[in-house]
Design an enzyme around this catalytic site. Structure first.
Site, PDB file in Angstrom:
ATOM      1  N   HIS A   1       0.821  -1.216   0.000  1.00 36.33           N
ATOM      2  CA  HIS A   1       0.000   0.000   0.000  1.00 36.33           C
ATOM      3  C   HIS A   1       0.852   1.263   0.000  1.00 36.33           C
ATOM      4  CE1 HIS A   1       0.135  -0.120   4.556  1.00 36.33           C
ATOM      5  NE2 HIS A   1       0.117   1.174   4.397  1.00 36.33           N
TER       6      HIS A   1
ATOM      7  N   ASP B   1       1.229  -7.717   2.250  1.00 37.30           N
ATOM      8  CA  ASP B   1       1.372  -6.281   1.988  1.00 37.30           C
ATOM      9  C   ASP B   1       2.842  -5.859   1.809  1.00 37.30           C
ATOM     10  OD1 ASP B   1       0.924  -3.578   1.779  1.00 37.30           O
ATOM     11  OD2 ASP B   1      -0.445  -3.476   3.482  1.00 37.30           O
TER      12      ASP B   1
ATOM     13  N   SER C   1       4.209   2.101   8.404  1.00 34.86           N
ATOM     14  CA  SER C   1       3.949   1.120   7.357  1.00 34.86           C
ATOM     15  C   SER C   1       5.230   0.816   6.604  1.00 34.86           C
ATOM     16  CB  SER C   1       2.914   1.649   6.381  1.00 34.86           C
ATOM     17  OG  SER C   1       1.648   1.321   6.852  1.00 34.86           O
TER      18      SER C   1
HETATM   19  N1  ARG Z   1      -4.695   0.585   7.653  1.00 34.97           N
HETATM   20  C1  ARG Z   1      -3.424   0.638   6.988  1.00 34.97           C
HETATM   21  C2  ARG Z   1      -2.836   2.046   7.095  1.00 34.97           C
HETATM   22  O1  ARG Z   1      -3.351   2.851   7.824  1.00 34.97           O
HETATM   23  C3  ARG Z   1      -3.506   0.182   5.577  1.00 34.97           C
HETATM   24  C4  ARG Z   1      -4.247   1.094   4.650  1.00 34.97           C
HETATM   25  C5  ARG Z   1      -4.264   0.643   3.224  1.00 34.97           C
HETATM   26  N2  ARG Z   1      -5.101  -0.518   3.007  1.00 34.97           N
HETATM   27  C6  ARG Z   1      -6.436  -0.477   2.730  1.00 34.97           C
HETATM   28  N3  ARG Z   1      -7.091  -1.605   2.599  1.00 34.97           N
HETATM   29  N4  ARG Z   1      -7.091   0.650   2.573  1.00 34.97           N
HETATM   30  O2  ARG Z   1      -2.145   2.596   6.286  1.00 34.97           O
HETATM   31  N1  GLU Z   2      -1.200   1.345   7.648  1.00 35.83           N
HETATM   32  C1  GLU Z   2      -0.516   2.366   8.402  1.00 35.83           C
HETATM   33  C2  GLU Z   2       0.520   3.132   7.581  1.00 35.83           C
HETATM   34  O1  GLU Z   2       0.371   3.291   6.393  1.00 35.83           O
HETATM   35  C3  GLU Z   2       0.064   1.734   9.603  1.00 35.83           C
HETATM   36  C4  GLU Z   2      -1.034   1.415  10.510  1.00 35.83           C
HETATM   37  C5  GLU Z   2      -1.061   2.333  11.693  1.00 35.83           C
HETATM   38  O2  GLU Z   2      -1.674   3.403  11.637  1.00 35.83           O
HETATM   39  O3  GLU Z   2      -0.439   1.909  12.665  1.00 35.83           O
HETATM   40  O4  GLU Z   2       1.454   3.684   8.105  1.00 35.83           O
END
Ligand code: ARG
Ligand code: GLU
Length: 710
Positions: free
Chosen positions: A83, A219, A642
Site C-alpha cells: 500500500h 502487503d 507502514s
Molecule cells: N490501515 C493501513 C494504514 O493505515 C492500511 C491502509 C491501506 N489498506 C487499505 N485496505 N485501505 O495505512
Molecule cells: N497502515 C498504516 C501506515 O500506512 C500503519 C497502521 C497504523 O496506523 O499503525 O502507516
C-alpha cells in the site's frame, strides 16, 4: 516457594507490559537498553544507532514522506508495503500491463521501472540542538518573537551543518518545543520498482479486513535505489548503479513464537500522547462521530455503485480505500478511548498535576488556561470538520470550489490556467456523468442535510423546516447549476474572461459554497481559532515540562513526528472481547478459509492454491508444514510505520509492519497493552511469494538469509 515464584513472574509481567508503550529516539536508546535486554533483546543500543559505525539505522529508509522501507541486499534492494508502493505500481499499469492486478517482477535490472518523484531518505546522523535553537530566547520573550528567533537559528544551524556536503538537514521540535533535534539526511532520487505481488495477495482482504486481525494480506513491494559512480544520490540516469548501503538487514527464517521480543524501527507520523481530557473528548467524542457519520454516507453510495459493474468498482476503489481507512480507524479509536475511560483517566491525572502545581506559579495556571483555549477552539474546530467532511464531500462541491476561485481571479494568466484545468477535469467528470451523477448528487444532498439537521448549515433555513423541503432545495441547486450542464459549461469556459465573474457568482452552487465557506472561515472566528491553537502549543510546552518535573523517574517518550524511532515489545495474542482470544499468528490456511471467488477482496490466485495443496513451501514453511502469513505484537506504532522492519532479538528481519488492530487504534492517544497490537507480515510469506509464487528467486538470492531449515 511456589507463591514467591508466581509473584516474581507477575512482577516481570507488569514491567514488560508497561514497557510496550513508547516510540524511542534512536540516539538516546541507551536509556532503554537495559529494559530492552531484560525484555529479551540480545544486541546493544549501539548496534541499532551508532554515529561512528555502520549500524541498523543505515538500513532504514524514509519512503517519500509517509512510509518506511529497509535495505535487504548490498545492492540497494529494499522492501516496503504494497500500500506504500501502490501509486507507483498503479502509475506503471496499463490495460495491457496491469501490474496492479497481476503483479510485477523485474527479471533483470533492465526491467526495473523508474519512479519519478519517489525519494528514499537515509538518516546520516542526528544531534540534540536545543541550546543552539533556543539561543536568544528568554523567559520574557513573546511567543511571536520566540518563533522568529527559532526560525532564524534553525536556518543558521542547518546551513552550517551541511556546508560542503550533499546532505540535507532538518530540525524538529520534541515535547512541544522543550527540545530540538537536528536530522542530517541523504536523499536518494533514483528509485526503481522491482517487484509487487498481484493485488489479491498484496491487498488480500482489501478494505474489509483493513485494521483487523486475523489478517492475511501479503502487503509488500520491492524497490531499488540507484546512485552515481561514487555511490552518491543522483537524478535518474541509465549510468547510475545500484546503491551500496552501509548496512542491509539479515533475514531470519526462524520466525517468532508468542512471547518473543520484537522491535520496530521506522518513521511513525503523529501521536498525541500528552493532550488534555478536553482534547481527548473533542477528538474521540465530538469530531470522530461527525466524521464517521458523514463518511458512512459517502461510503454507502460508492460501495453500492461498486457492486454495479467492474468499471464502477475500479472508478471508486482508491477513493473508498482512503475514505474508509480513517473511517474505520476512528471507530476503533473512539471505542477504545471510551472502553479505557480515557477522558476520566486524563481528568484524574490533571487533578494530580494541579495539586502538584500548587505554589508553582509557572505551572499553576497552565491547565485552567488550556481549558479556556479549548473552549475557544472547539466550536470553530467543529465547524471546520463539517466543512471538510460535509461541504467538501461531493465532487460537485469540489468542482464548485474551482469555479468559486475562478470568480475571484483578475490576473489573465491565472485565469487561463484555471480554465484549462477545469476543462480537463470536466472531460473526466462528464465521461460517465449519467452514472456518477446519481452517486454524487445523493452524497451532496445527504451530507448537507446531515449538517443542516445538526444546526451547522443555517443558511439552508431553520432546522424546524421539513427535511424534504431542504432536500428539494439542494436537488434544485444540483440540477440547475451550470456545473452540471455540459453544453452551457463548455460555452462559459470557452469564452471566459474576468468580466463573467459576476455571472458565475450568481450560480446557485457557487452561492451555496460561498455561504458555507463564509460560515466556516469567518475571519474573526478564525483569528480566535489561530490564537487558541498557538496558546495550546505554548501551554502544552509548559504542561509537558511540568509532567516531567512531577515524575522525574518516568522515561517520557516524545510524540511521533515523522522522525526515526524504535518501538519494542513482544509477539502476543489478545482478547478483543469477552469469550474471544486471538492467537498471534495467521497462516496460508486462513487464506483458503477466506477464499471466495465471488467477492473481489477474497479471490485466491490458482497458483497460490496449487502451492497450498502441494504444500510446496520450500525453506519458508515451518517444520510442521505450515506457511506463516502474519503475526501481531505489542510494538507501539502508528501511520508512517507502514513498511517498517519488524526485528527479532538479534536485530534480524522477521516481518514488515503494515497495520494495527482496530481494537487498539486509540494508541495514538492512549496505549493499552491489553488491546494495542501492530500487525506484521511474516517475512517468510513475503519470500515464499517472491520465490515460489512468482519465480523471482534471483531477488531472494541477493538477500542474506539466516536460520530455518537449510
Ligand atoms: N490501515 C493501513 C494504514 O493505515 C492500511 C491502509 C491501506 N489498506 C487499505 N485496505 N485501505 O495505512
Ligand atoms: N497502515 C498504516 C501506515 O500506512 C500503519 C497502521 C497504523 O496506523 O499503525 O502507516
Amino acid at each position: 516457594m511456589k507463591k514467591f515464584m508466581m509473584l516474581l513472574a507477575m512482577a516481570a509481567m507488569t514491567i514488560s507490559a508497561l514497557a510496550d508503550e513508547g516510540m524511542w529516539i534512536p540516539m538516546l536508546l541507551g536509556r532503554n537498553e537495559a529494559d530492552m535486554q531484560k525484555a529479551g533483546m540480545r544486541i546493544s543500543a549501539k548496534d541499532i544507532y551508532d554515529i561512528n559505525n555502520a549500524c541498523l539505522k543505515d538500513a532504514i529508509i524514509l519512503f517519500n514522506q509517509g512510509c518506511t522501507g529497509e535495505y535487504v541486499s548490498d545492492e540497494g534492494l529494499f522492501l516496503t508495503n504494497h500500500h506504500c508502493g501502490y501509486s507507483y505500481i498503479t502509475s506503471h499499469s496499463t490495460v495491457a500491463h496491469d501490474y496492479l492486478t497481476n503483479g510485477f517482477w523485474a527479471m533483470n535490472r533492465n526491467e526495473e521501472l523508474p519512479c519519478p518523484g519517489l525519494t528514499a531518505t537515509r538518516l546520516v546522523r542526528m544531534e540534540d540542538v536545543t541550546a543552539q535553537v533556543l539561543e536568544g530566547v528568554t523567559a520574557n520573550t513573546s511567543e511571536s518573537e520566540r518563533a522568529a528567533i527559532i526560525e532564524q537559528n534553525i536556518g543558521k544551524i542547518t546551513t552550517e551543518a551541511v556546508k560542503g556536503t550533499h546532505y540535507k538537514a532538518i530540525i524538529k521540535p520534541f515535547y512541544y518545543g522543550n527540545q530540538y533535534f537536528m536530522y542530517v539526511n541523504e536523499v536518494f532520487t533514483d528509485v526503481r520498482l522491482v517487484g509487487a505481488p498481484p493485488s489479491n495477495i498484496g491487498k488480500f482482504g482489501g478494505d474489509t479486513d483493513n485494521w483487523m486481525w486475523p489478517r492475511h494480506t501479503g502487503d509488500f513491494s520491492m524497490f531499488r535505489v540507484y546512485a552515481d559512480k561514487d555511490n552518491k544520490p543522483a537524478p535518474y540516469s541509465t549510468d547510475n548503479k545500484p546503491y551500496k548501503p552501509l548496512k542491509h538487514l539479515e533475514i531470519s527464517l526462524d520466525g517468532v513464537k508468542e512471547g518473543d521480543f520484537t522491535f520496530v524501527f521506522g518513521y511513525p507520523g503523529t501521536t498525541q500522547r500528552y493532550i488534555t481530557s478536553d482534547a481527548v473528548e473533542l477528538a474521540a467524542n465530538i469530531e470522530n462521530p461527525i466524521r464517521i457519520d458523514l463518511r458512512t454516507i459517502r461510503l454507502t453510495h460508492y460501495k453500492n455503485a461498486m457492486e454495479q459493474s467492474p468499471a464502477q468498482r475500479l472508478k471508486y476503489a482508491s477513493r473508498v480505500a482512503s475514505i474508509a481507512n480513517g473511517w474505520k480507524k476512528w471507530q476503533g479509536e473512539t471505542q477504545g478511548i471510551n472502553r479505557l475511560k480515557g477522558v476520566e483517566k486524563k481528568k484524574d491525572f490533571e487533578a494530580k498535576f494541579q495539586q502538584w502545581a500548587t505554589g508553582k506559579p509557572q505551572y499553576y495556571n497552565v491547565l485552567p488556561q488550556l481549558k479556556d483555549a479549548y473552549n475557544t477552539l472547539r466550536p470553530v474546530e467543529v465547524e471546520l470538520t463539517y466543512f471538510n467532511e460535509a461541504v467538501m464531500a461531493s465532487d460537485f462541491m469540489n468542482r464548485t470550489l474551482s469555479m468559486w476561485r475562478l470568480a475571484d481571479m483578475d490576473d489573465n494568466d491565472k485565469i487561463v490556467a484555471a480554465v484549462n484545468k477545469m476543462k480537463n477535469d470536466n472531460e473526466k467528470y462528464f465521461s460517465d456523468f449519467e452514472q456518477h451523477t446519481v452517486v454524487d448528487r445523493a452524497i451532496f444532498i445527504e451530507t448537507f442535510v446531515y449538517m443542516w439537521q445538526a444546526g451547522y448549515a443555517p443558511y439552508l433555513g431553520e432546522t424546524t423546516l421539513s427535511k424534504s423541503a431542504i432536500e428539494k432545495k439542494l436537488g434544485k441547486i444540483y440540477d440547475e447549476s451550470v456545473l452540471n450542464n455540459k453544453t452551457k459549461l463548455q460555452k462559459l469556459l470557452d469564452k471566459y474572461t474576468a468580466k463573467d465573474s459576476k455571472n458565475i457568482k450568481k450560480d446557485p452552487a457557487v452561492a451555496l459554497f460561498d455561504q458555507a465557506y463564509n460560515l466556516a472561515y469567518d475571519p474573526q472566528k478564525l483569528a480566535a481559532y489561530r490564537k487558541a491553537s498557538q496558546d495550546i502549543q505554548r501551554l502544552m510546552r509548559s504542561y509537558v515540562k511540568g509532567m516531567m518535573e512531577m515524575q522525574p523517574d518516568v522515561n517520557f517518550f516524545p510524540d511521533a513526528n515523522l522522525t526515526l524511532r524504535v518501538a519494542y515489545g513482544h509477539v502476543e495474542g489478545f482478547r478483543p472481547k469477552d469469550g474471544v482470544y486471538y492467537k498471534p499468528y495467521s497462516t496460508l490456511q486462513g487464506i483458503m478459509e477466506k477464499e471466495n471467488p465471488d467477492i473481489y477482496d477474497y479471490v485466491v490466485e490458482p497458483r497460490l492454491k496449487e502451492l497450498y495443496n502441494t504444500k510446496d513451501y520450500g525453506r519458508y514453511g515451518t517444520a510442521d508444514k505450515d506457511m506463516p502469513v502474519g503475526f501481531i505484537a505489542t510494538n507501539h506504532t502508528t501511520g508512517g510505520n507502514s513498511g517498517s522492519p519488524v526485528l527479532n532479538a538479534d536485530g534480524q528481519l522477521i516481518g514488515l509492519n503494515f497495520d494495527r488492530c482496530w481494537e487498539g487504534t486509540m494508541s495514538d492517544l492512549l496505549f493499552d497493552p491489553d488491546y494495542c497490537r501492530n500487525i506484521c507480515l511474516d517475512i517468510r510469506y513475503c519470500l515464499f511469494v517472491i520465490d515460489k509464487f512468482a519465480g523471482a528467486k534471483h531477488l531472494v538470492d541477493e538477500m542474506t538469509l539466516v536460520g530455518g531449515k537449510q
